[in-house]
Design a protein around this motif. Structure first.
Motif, PDB file in Angstrom:
ATOM      1  N   LEU A 268      -6.114  -4.416   8.112  1.00  0.00           N
ATOM      2  CA  LEU A 268      -7.729  -4.986   8.161  1.00  0.00           C
ATOM      3  C   LEU A 268      -7.753  -6.391   8.980  1.00  0.00           C
ATOM      4  CD1 LEU A 268      -8.315  -4.134   4.573  1.00  0.00           C
ATOM      5  CD2 LEU A 268      -8.454  -2.648   6.615  1.00  0.00           C
ATOM      6  N   GLN A 269      -8.725  -6.006  10.104  1.00  0.00           N
ATOM      7  CA  GLN A 269      -8.822  -7.280  10.946  1.00  0.00           C
ATOM      8  C   GLN A 269     -10.297  -7.179  11.546  1.00  0.00           C
ATOM      9  OE1 GLN A 269      -5.834  -7.719  14.049  1.00  0.00           O
ATOM     10  NE2 GLN A 269      -6.252  -9.792  14.097  1.00  0.00           N
ATOM     11  N   SER A 270     -10.983  -8.371  11.068  1.00  0.00           N
ATOM     12  CA  SER A 270     -12.371  -8.309  11.286  1.00  0.00           C
ATOM     13  C   SER A 270     -12.852  -9.679  10.965  1.00  0.00           C
ATOM     14  CB  SER A 270     -13.240  -7.335  10.750  1.00  0.00           C
ATOM     15  OG  SER A 270     -14.487  -7.509  11.043  1.00  0.00           O
ATOM     16  N   LEU A 271     -13.252 -10.749  11.870  1.00  0.00           N
ATOM     17  CA  LEU A 271     -13.772 -11.737  11.457  1.00  0.00           C
ATOM     18  C   LEU A 271     -15.054 -12.393  11.619  1.00  0.00           C
ATOM     19  CD1 LEU A 271     -10.587 -13.853  13.433  1.00  0.00           C
ATOM     20  CD2 LEU A 271     -10.937 -13.134  11.165  1.00  0.00           C
ATOM     21  N   GLY A 272     -16.035 -11.379  11.311  1.00  0.00           N
ATOM     22  CA  GLY A 272     -17.494 -11.517  11.206  1.00  0.00           C
ATOM     23  C   GLY A 272     -17.797 -11.812   9.988  1.00  0.00           C
ATOM     24  N   PRO A 273     -19.238 -12.241   9.762  1.00  0.00           N
ATOM     25  CA  PRO A 273     -19.741 -12.575   8.495  1.00  0.00           C
ATOM     26  C   PRO A 273     -19.546 -11.632   7.580  1.00  0.00           C
ATOM     27  CG  PRO A 273     -21.553 -12.115  10.155  1.00  0.00           C
ATOM     28  CD  PRO A 273     -20.211 -12.091  10.987  1.00  0.00           C
ATOM     29  N   ASN A 274     -19.260 -11.898   6.114  1.00  0.00           N
ATOM     30  CA  ASN A 274     -19.082 -10.812   5.062  1.00  0.00           C
ATOM     31  C   ASN A 274     -17.953  -9.761   5.465  1.00  0.00           C
ATOM     32  OD1 ASN A 274     -22.469 -11.540   5.290  1.00  0.00           O
ATOM     33  ND2 ASN A 274     -21.418 -12.090   3.699  1.00  0.00           N
ATOM     34  N   SER A 275     -17.192 -10.057   6.249  1.00  0.00           N
ATOM     35  CA  SER A 275     -15.844  -9.032   6.567  1.00  0.00           C
ATOM     36  C   SER A 275     -14.934  -9.033   5.481  1.00  0.00           C
ATOM     37  CB  SER A 275     -15.180  -9.554   7.926  1.00  0.00           C
ATOM     38  OG  SER A 275     -16.237  -8.892   9.008  1.00  0.00           O
ATOM     39  N   ASP A 276     -15.171  -8.824   4.265  1.00  0.00           N
ATOM     40  CA  ASP A 276     -14.354  -8.732   3.277  1.00  0.00           C
ATOM     41  C   ASP A 276     -13.294  -7.452   3.732  1.00  0.00           C
ATOM     42  OD1 ASP A 276     -16.251 -10.200   1.912  1.00  0.00           O
ATOM     43  OD2 ASP A 276     -16.269  -9.105   0.230  1.00  0.00           O
ATOM     44  N   GLY A 277     -12.113  -7.627   3.163  1.00  0.00           N
ATOM     45  CA  GLY A 277     -11.063  -6.544   3.642  1.00  0.00           C
ATOM     46  C   GLY A 277     -11.258  -5.344   2.686  1.00  0.00           C
ATOM     47  N   CYS A 278     -11.202  -5.521   1.451  1.00  0.00           N
ATOM     48  CA  CYS A 278     -10.984  -4.339   0.619  1.00  0.00           C
ATOM     49  C   CYS A 278     -11.838  -4.698  -0.800  1.00  0.00           C
ATOM     50  CB  CYS A 278      -9.638  -3.768   0.190  1.00  0.00           C
ATOM     51  SG  CYS A 278      -9.708  -2.310  -0.827  1.00  0.00           S
ATOM     52  N   ASP A 279     -12.927  -4.109  -1.182  1.00  0.00           N
ATOM     53  CA  ASP A 279     -13.626  -4.485  -2.141  1.00  0.00           C
ATOM     54  C   ASP A 279     -13.689  -3.144  -3.263  1.00  0.00           C
ATOM     55  OD1 ASP A 279     -14.125  -6.989  -1.033  1.00  0.00           O
ATOM     56  OD2 ASP A 279     -16.219  -6.719  -0.510  1.00  0.00           O
ATOM     57  N   LEU A 287      -4.895   1.116  -6.790  1.00  0.00           N
ATOM     58  CA  LEU A 287      -3.633   0.565  -6.291  1.00  0.00           C
ATOM     59  C   LEU A 287      -3.757   0.032  -4.764  1.00  0.00           C
ATOM     60  CD1 LEU A 287      -0.557  -0.030  -6.243  1.00  0.00           C
ATOM     61  CD2 LEU A 287      -0.162   2.369  -5.610  1.00  0.00           C
ATOM     62  N   ILE A 288      -3.621  -1.090  -4.357  1.00  0.00           N
ATOM     63  CA  ILE A 288      -3.706  -1.719  -3.073  1.00  0.00           C
ATOM     64  C   ILE A 288      -2.174  -2.188  -2.951  1.00  0.00           C
ATOM     65  CG2 ILE A 288      -4.730  -3.440  -1.657  1.00  0.00           C
ATOM     66  CD1 ILE A 288      -7.266  -3.413  -3.689  1.00  0.00           C
ATOM     67  N   GLU A 289      -1.703  -1.756  -2.201  1.00  0.00           N
ATOM     68  CA  GLU A 289      -0.229  -2.210  -1.739  1.00  0.00           C
ATOM     69  C   GLU A 289       0.126  -2.116   0.047  1.00  0.00           C
ATOM     70  OE1 GLU A 289       2.854   0.226  -3.757  1.00  0.00           O
ATOM     71  OE2 GLU A 289       2.061   2.048  -2.702  1.00  0.00           O
ATOM     72  N   ASN A 290       1.150  -2.934   0.213  1.00  0.00           N
ATOM     73  CA  ASN A 290       1.682  -3.148   1.707  1.00  0.00           C
ATOM     74  C   ASN A 290       0.668  -3.436   2.501  1.00  0.00           C
ATOM     75  OD1 ASN A 290       4.262  -2.802   0.412  1.00  0.00           O
ATOM     76  ND2 ASN A 290       4.093  -0.689   0.271  1.00  0.00           N
ATOM     77  N   CYS A 291      -0.606  -3.943   2.380  1.00  0.00           N
ATOM     78  CA  CYS A 291      -1.481  -3.888   3.164  1.00  0.00           C
ATOM     79  C   CYS A 291      -1.494  -5.445   3.858  1.00  0.00           C
ATOM     80  CB  CYS A 291      -2.776  -3.933   2.768  1.00  0.00           C
ATOM     81  SG  CYS A 291      -3.042  -2.259   1.841  1.00  0.00           S
ATOM     82  N   TYR A 292      -2.230  -5.603   5.305  1.00  0.00           N
ATOM     83  CA  TYR A 292      -2.222  -6.806   5.751  1.00  0.00           C
ATOM     84  C   TYR A 292      -3.766  -6.880   6.108  1.00  0.00           C
ATOM     85  CZ  TYR A 292      -2.533 -10.217   9.527  1.00  0.00           C
ATOM     86  OH  TYR A 292      -2.699 -11.399  10.393  1.00  0.00           O
ATOM     87  N   PHE A 293      -4.207  -8.428   5.708  1.00  0.00           N
ATOM     88  CA  PHE A 293      -5.664  -8.751   5.836  1.00  0.00           C
ATOM     89  C   PHE A 293      -5.768 -10.107   6.701  1.00  0.00           C
ATOM     90  CE2 PHE A 293      -4.840  -6.764   1.799  1.00  0.00           C
ATOM     91  CZ  PHE A 293      -6.120  -6.039   1.586  1.00  0.00           C
ATOM     92  N   ASP A 294      -6.682 -10.009   7.738  1.00  0.00           N
ATOM     93  CA  ASP A 294      -7.225 -10.934   8.486  1.00  0.00           C
ATOM     94  C   ASP A 294      -8.527 -10.881   8.760  1.00  0.00           C
ATOM     95  OD1 ASP A 294      -7.328 -12.999  10.237  1.00  0.00           O
ATOM     96  OD2 ASP A 294      -6.359 -12.233  11.860  1.00  0.00           O
ATOM     97  N   THR A 295      -9.250 -11.526   7.713  1.00  0.00           N
ATOM     98  CA  THR A 295     -10.717 -11.248   7.697  1.00  0.00           C
ATOM     99  C   THR A 295     -11.728 -12.722   7.472  1.00  0.00           C
ATOM    100  OG1 THR A 295     -10.431 -11.184   5.297  1.00  0.00           O
ATOM    101  CG2 THR A 295     -10.248  -9.143   6.270  1.00  0.00           C
ATOM    102  N   LYS A 326       0.046  -9.030   2.424  1.00  0.00           N
ATOM    103  CA  LYS A 326      -0.140 -10.287   3.150  1.00  0.00           C
ATOM    104  C   LYS A 326      -1.484 -10.766   3.611  1.00  0.00           C
ATOM    105  CE  LYS A 326       4.645  -9.961   4.933  1.00  0.00           C
ATOM    106  NZ  LYS A 326       5.544  -9.971   6.086  1.00  0.00           N
ATOM    107  N   MET A 327      -2.044 -11.913   3.174  1.00  0.00           N
ATOM    108  CA  MET A 327      -3.281 -12.581   3.677  1.00  0.00           C
ATOM    109  C   MET A 327      -3.366 -13.506   4.304  1.00  0.00           C
ATOM    110  SD  MET A 327      -3.071 -11.400   0.156  1.00  0.00           S
ATOM    111  CE  MET A 327      -3.890 -10.297  -1.068  1.00  0.00           C
ATOM    112  N   SER A 328      -4.020 -13.607   5.469  1.00  0.00           N
ATOM    113  CA  SER A 328      -4.215 -14.469   6.703  1.00  0.00           C
ATOM    114  C   SER A 328      -5.388 -15.242   6.328  1.00  0.00           C
ATOM    115  CB  SER A 328      -3.916 -13.989   7.970  1.00  0.00           C
ATOM    116  OG  SER A 328      -3.917 -15.128   8.840  1.00  0.00           O
ATOM    117  N   ALA A 329      -6.426 -15.252   7.542  1.00  0.00           N
ATOM    118  CA  ALA A 329      -7.470 -15.927   7.175  1.00  0.00           C
ATOM    119  C   ALA A 329      -8.337 -15.280   6.499  1.00  0.00           C
ATOM    120  CB  ALA A 329      -8.157 -15.565   8.579  1.00  0.00           C
ATOM    121  N   ASP A 358      -6.895 -21.128   7.725  1.00  0.00           N
ATOM    122  CA  ASP A 358      -8.144 -20.781   7.641  1.00  0.00           C
ATOM    123  C   ASP A 358      -8.323 -19.981   6.205  1.00  0.00           C
ATOM    124  OD1 ASP A 358      -8.977 -21.447   9.956  1.00  0.00           O
ATOM    125  OD2 ASP A 358      -8.159 -19.667  11.207  1.00  0.00           O
ATOM    126  N   LEU A 359      -7.401 -20.009   5.318  1.00  0.00           N
ATOM    127  CA  LEU A 359      -7.526 -19.436   4.101  1.00  0.00           C
ATOM    128  C   LEU A 359      -8.032 -20.592   3.213  1.00  0.00           C
ATOM    129  CD1 LEU A 359      -6.886 -16.912   2.217  1.00  0.00           C
ATOM    130  CD2 LEU A 359      -4.647 -17.956   1.820  1.00  0.00           C
TER     131      LEU A 359
END
Length: 476
Positions: A268-279, A287-295, A326-329, A358-359
């Motif tokens: 999941l990669q989106s750096l716009g306003p309110n770009s929550d990854g998974c809500d 179950l949320i597993e083995n995901c990558y977030f750059d939001t 894994k969580m980035s921004a 940026d976290l």
């Protein structure tokens, strides 16, 4: 309120100033530690059982290729009708796989039906139209925790069973500073002379607080509330696996009032306003597993409705497992709130990695006396944080602050085996004096470098064990 100074912290002070907190003495703590270890082991065993018993949808082996229904992979031809026709035909036969392969397709909203697996092959892309009119007519949805009739999510399913979005392909919302994101309307994203969401947002809040019927809350054409990217609503047995999602108008994955949801291996990669990854909002068994977030906002935010609407539905988010991600921004790594009025219980986050300049925050609970909610049985273990602004945050003064009559209840929170490389601030833990945080356990936690220890106040039952900051034991 008292704070340790940065000078004292960097000198290796072994004690920490805490206000309004209670902690038992050594003999009592020895018994408590043994009892707590047993109870946490039982809780994590229950988490494994929850994960093992989540229903993952299975589908017949038949395949419907969207090209057979007229889809053209040239980025210009509108394949909306072809994709939805393939879905309808597949559902009519009892379900199966709807295949997207062979290039890049342009589409409007896609509405999934029961027993449908929309599969985007590696190398294939669906690009979504940027004209808001394409997302009409309005559908029943939830926006920032309030029910309304709004623009269709880009991928939507309403009251369906056995739905999936799979494959190693890409979904591209094509949002950008001048497309969708400008509706945010602040100094960063707003365009001069461009309408923004504020008026519609304020109006929706007022209608929800007044308890006006949802069918009278119309916020599509002529309004500026951006749609979620993927929203299964009141669905059962949902699978979202392997897909890459980029450039979202708003929240990326937003399962709402769903039961048995698996999100696995997504990027999941989106750096716009309110770009929550998974809500996940008001969902049960997730179950949320083995995901990558750059939001551009929270990586994962667990929700249950805002204010009056959340209390009206009274549907908590419960039995949520987050692991090996894994969580980035992002504004926060693992977050609970802020639309949390319906409550949350039984959240388990383990073996997650977070790090980025940026976290903003690692573990975060955000609520206030307007939102309220009962938040209980929250567990985090075996996680690492590289670089973060605030490591551990429990904030009762989020956004509106102490301006309502619904004091939040936060109790039984366990953070153990956490390692942080660099935190600008370690703690921002602030309950209310009249409604303190209850039973906060922080065990075997190391902050290798911290600029500021932060604040802990108004905690009834603060349990610290083997906590170190800048190499010094952290004790009361």
């Amino acid at each position: 309120m008292r704070k340790l100074s940065r000078r004292h912290l960097l000198q290796g002070v072994a004690t920490f100033a805490v206000t309004g907190c209670s902690q038992g003495k050594s003999e009592k703590n020895a018994v408590t530690a043994s009892t707590t270890k047993k109870s946490t082991d039982e809780a994590w065993a229950a988490a494994n059982e929850i994960a093992a018993n989540i229903n993952i949808p299975t589908f017949p082996t038949r395949t419907f290729d969207i090209r057979d229904f007229g889809a053209t992979a040239n980025n210009d031809s509108d394949s909306s009708q072809a994709i939805n026709d393939a879905i309808a035909a597949c559902a009519k036969t009892g379900g199966g796989k709807v295949l997207v392969s062979g290039g890049s397709y342009l589409s409007g909203p896609i509405h999934l039906l029961s027993n449908i697996n929309l599969h985007i092959d590696e190398g294939a892309t669906i690009k979504f139209k940027t004209n808001p009119d394409a997302y009409l007519p309005a559908v029943f949805t939830r926006w920032e925790g309030m029910e309304m009739m709004g623009y269709s999510p880009l991928i939507y399913a309403f009251e369906k069973t056995n739905v999936a979005l799979t494959g190693k392909g890409t979904l591209d919302g094509q949002a950008a500073p001048t497309i969708w994101w400008a509706w945010k309307g602040n100094k960063t994203w707003g365009l001069e002379g461009h309408p923004s969401q504020k008026e519609s947002r304020d109006q929706l809040f007022a209608q929800a607080e007044a308890g006006e019927p949802v069918e009278e809350r119309n916020y599509a054409d002529g309004h500026y509330l951006r749609p979620s990217f993927v929203q299964p609503y009141r669905c059962k047995n949902v699978l979202i696996e392997d897909i890459t999602i980029i450039n979202a108008p708003f929240w990326l994955l937003h399962p709402t009032l769903c039961e048995d949801v698996t999100v696995r291996g997504v990027h999941l990669q989106s750096l716009g306003p309110n770009s929550d990854g998974c809500d996940p909002e008001s969902c049960k068994n997730v179950l949320i597993e083995n995901c990558y977030f750059d939001t551009g906002d929270d990586c994962i935010a667990i929700k249950s409705g805002r204010n009056n609407d959340g209390r009206r539905l009274a549907a908590p988010c419960e039995n949520i497992i987050i692991r090996n991600c894994k969580m980035s921004a992002g504004h926060g790594g693992v977050v609970i709130g802020s639309e949390i009025s319906g409550g949350v219980r039984n959240v388990f986050a383990e073996n997650n990695e977070m790090s980025s300049p940026d976290l903003d925050r690692g573990f975060r609970i955000k609520t206030n006396s307007v939102r309220g909610g009962v938040l209980e049985n929250l567990y985090m273990r075996n996680c690492t944080i590289g670089e973060v602004r605030d490591a551990i945050v429990i904030n009762f003064n989020y956004e509106e602050g102490d301006a309502g009559q619904f004091d939040p209840t936060v109790r039984n929170v366990h953070i153990e085996n956490l390692k942080c490389g660099h935190a600008k601030r370690v703690f921002q833990v602030r309950g209310f004096k009249r409604a303190p945080i209850s039973d906060l356990y922080i065990t075997n936690v190391v902050f290798e470098r911290a600029d500021d220890p932060g604040i802990i106040e108004n905690v009834d039952g603060l349990h610290l064990s083997d906590v170190k900051i800048n190499g010094a034991p952290f004790t009361l």
